[in-house]
Design a protein around this motif. Structure first.
Motif, PDB file in Angstrom:
ATOM      1  N   UNK A 151     -16.344  -7.273  -5.527  1.00 47.48           N
ATOM      2  CA  UNK A 151     -17.608  -6.459  -6.273  1.00 47.48           C
ATOM      3  C   UNK A 151     -17.200  -4.669  -5.918  1.00 47.48           C
ATOM      4  N   UNK A 152     -16.678  -4.656  -4.846  1.00 50.96           N
ATOM      5  CA  UNK A 152     -16.069  -3.304  -4.423  1.00 50.96           C
ATOM      6  C   UNK A 152     -15.151  -2.615  -5.224  1.00 50.96           C
ATOM      7  N   UNK A 153     -14.413  -3.601  -5.762  1.00 46.16           N
ATOM      8  CA  UNK A 153     -13.176  -3.049  -6.620  1.00 46.16           C
ATOM      9  C   UNK A 153     -13.824  -2.696  -7.958  1.00 46.16           C
ATOM     10  N   UNK A 154     -14.962  -3.040  -8.475  1.00 46.56           N
ATOM     11  CA  UNK A 154     -15.597  -2.921  -9.654  1.00 46.56           C
ATOM     12  C   UNK A 154     -16.585  -1.685  -9.402  1.00 46.56           C
ATOM     13  N   UNK A 155     -17.123  -1.527  -8.233  1.00 42.70           N
ATOM     14  CA  UNK A 155     -17.900  -0.369  -7.978  1.00 42.70           C
ATOM     15  C   UNK A 155     -16.955   0.981  -7.984  1.00 42.70           C
ATOM     16  N   UNK A 156     -15.843   0.700  -7.415  1.00 40.01           N
ATOM     17  CA  UNK A 156     -14.866   1.873  -7.299  1.00 40.01           C
ATOM     18  C   UNK A 156     -14.473   2.173  -8.951  1.00 40.01           C
ATOM     19  N   UNK A 157     -14.582   1.041  -9.650  1.00 37.66           N
ATOM     20  CA  UNK A 157     -13.951   1.556 -11.089  1.00 37.66           C
ATOM     21  C   UNK A 157     -15.243   2.032 -11.782  1.00 37.66           C
ATOM     22  N   UNK A 169      -2.653  -5.081  -5.351  1.00 36.12           N
ATOM     23  CA  UNK A 169      -3.830  -4.821  -4.279  1.00 36.12           C
ATOM     24  C   UNK A 169      -5.030  -5.646  -4.541  1.00 36.12           C
ATOM     25  N   UNK A 170      -5.247  -6.019  -5.908  1.00 32.27           N
ATOM     26  CA  UNK A 170      -6.290  -6.719  -6.207  1.00 32.27           C
ATOM     27  C   UNK A 170      -6.359  -8.101  -5.656  1.00 32.27           C
ATOM     28  N   UNK A 171      -5.281  -8.367  -5.040  1.00 31.26           N
ATOM     29  CA  UNK A 171      -4.976  -9.880  -4.519  1.00 31.26           C
ATOM     30  C   UNK A 171      -4.996  -9.776  -2.988  1.00 31.26           C
ATOM     31  N   UNK A 172      -4.520  -8.516  -2.410  1.00 26.47           N
ATOM     32  CA  UNK A 172      -4.628  -8.208  -1.092  1.00 26.47           C
ATOM     33  C   UNK A 172      -5.881  -8.271  -0.399  1.00 26.47           C
ATOM     34  N   UNK A 173      -7.034  -7.544  -0.852  1.00 28.95           N
ATOM     35  CA  UNK A 173      -8.069  -7.303  -0.341  1.00 28.95           C
ATOM     36  C   UNK A 173      -8.885  -8.584  -0.213  1.00 28.95           C
ATOM     37  N   UNK A 174      -9.158  -9.606  -0.963  1.00 29.98           N
ATOM     38  CA  UNK A 174      -9.829 -10.987  -0.927  1.00 29.98           C
ATOM     39  C   UNK A 174      -8.990 -11.964   0.180  1.00 29.98           C
ATOM     40  N   UNK A 195       0.774  -1.228  -0.051  1.00 26.97           N
ATOM     41  CA  UNK A 195       0.124  -0.043  -0.130  1.00 26.97           C
ATOM     42  C   UNK A 195       0.831   1.413  -0.148  1.00 26.97           C
ATOM     43  N   UNK A 196       1.883   1.364   0.737  1.00 26.01           N
ATOM     44  CA  UNK A 196       2.944   2.343   0.943  1.00 26.01           C
ATOM     45  C   UNK A 196       3.718   2.478  -0.416  1.00 26.01           C
ATOM     46  N   UNK A 197       4.072   1.583  -1.027  1.00 31.21           N
ATOM     47  CA  UNK A 197       4.883   1.546  -2.471  1.00 31.21           C
ATOM     48  C   UNK A 197       3.884   2.175  -3.642  1.00 31.21           C
ATOM     49  N   UNK A 198       2.409   1.826  -3.387  1.00 33.30           N
ATOM     50  CA  UNK A 198       1.628   2.200  -4.609  1.00 33.30           C
ATOM     51  C   UNK A 198       1.343   3.681  -4.209  1.00 33.30           C
ATOM     52  N   UNK A 242     -19.044 -15.723  -0.449  1.00 30.69           N
ATOM     53  CA  UNK A 242     -19.800 -14.560  -0.566  1.00 30.69           C
ATOM     54  C   UNK A 242     -19.039 -13.449  -0.026  1.00 30.69           C
ATOM     55  N   UNK A 243     -18.251 -13.405   0.999  1.00 29.63           N
ATOM     56  CA  UNK A 243     -17.535 -12.554   1.565  1.00 29.63           C
ATOM     57  C   UNK A 243     -16.554 -12.355   0.479  1.00 29.63           C
ATOM     58  N   UNK A 244     -15.653 -12.843  -0.078  1.00 29.15           N
ATOM     59  CA  UNK A 244     -14.854 -12.726  -1.082  1.00 29.15           C
ATOM     60  C   UNK A 244     -15.422 -11.861  -2.400  1.00 29.15           C
TER      61      UNK A 244
END
Length: 135
Positions: free
Chosen positions: A66-72, A41-46, A7-10, A59-61
């Motif tokens: 889905x949150x990533x797609x909403x942010x898109x 980061x797409x791997x870190x969240x799930x 996250x910091x490097x990003x 369901x949780x994953x």
């Protein structure tokens, strides 16, 4: 840990993009942002939430992904306004600052929730879905 480092490097990569001076620095910065942001980061969240769930983990994953797609859908219009009103360099400064300030705070909050749930034997977030901490 490694999640905080990514996250910091990003965030620093976003800040560095505001100082791009030519094709080489643009290519390096864009590659780092794609690799650190959209790749890692797409791997870190799930992966961060899977230890919390035994049942309904899928369901949780799915909700997290889905949150990533909403942010898109949300971020492009916001970034367009920032670029139009302040320029692309200031947009990268704002995104880097937001990343460096908000995501580590969120990660620390989740870590404290894990410690609290472990010490009190209380269910984690989305407790109605069943937490692995209580199994």
């Amino acid at each position: 840990d490694s999640q905080h480092s990514l996250i910091s490097l990003f965030g620093f990569g976003l800040l560095a993009m505001s100082g791009v001076q030519g094709f080489i620095t643009l290519a390096i910065g864009f590659t780092l942002i794609r690799w650190l942001g959209q790749g890692s980061l797409q791997l870190v969240s799930p992966l961060s939430i899977t230890p919390w769930f035994e049942r309904r983990r899928g369901l949780a994953v799915a909700m997290v992904i889905s949150g990533a797609y909403v942010s898109g859908m949300v971020w492009p219009p916001v970034l367009e306004v920032l670029v139009h009103d302040h320029g692309w360099r200031d947009m990268y400064l704002a995104m880097g600052g937001l990343t460096l300030l908000s995501l580590p705070l969120l990660a620390l909050g989740l870590a404290s929730l894990r410690l609290s749930a472990r010490s009190k034997r209380v269910r984690g977030p989305l407790s109605s879905v069943t937490s692995t901490r209580d199994a």
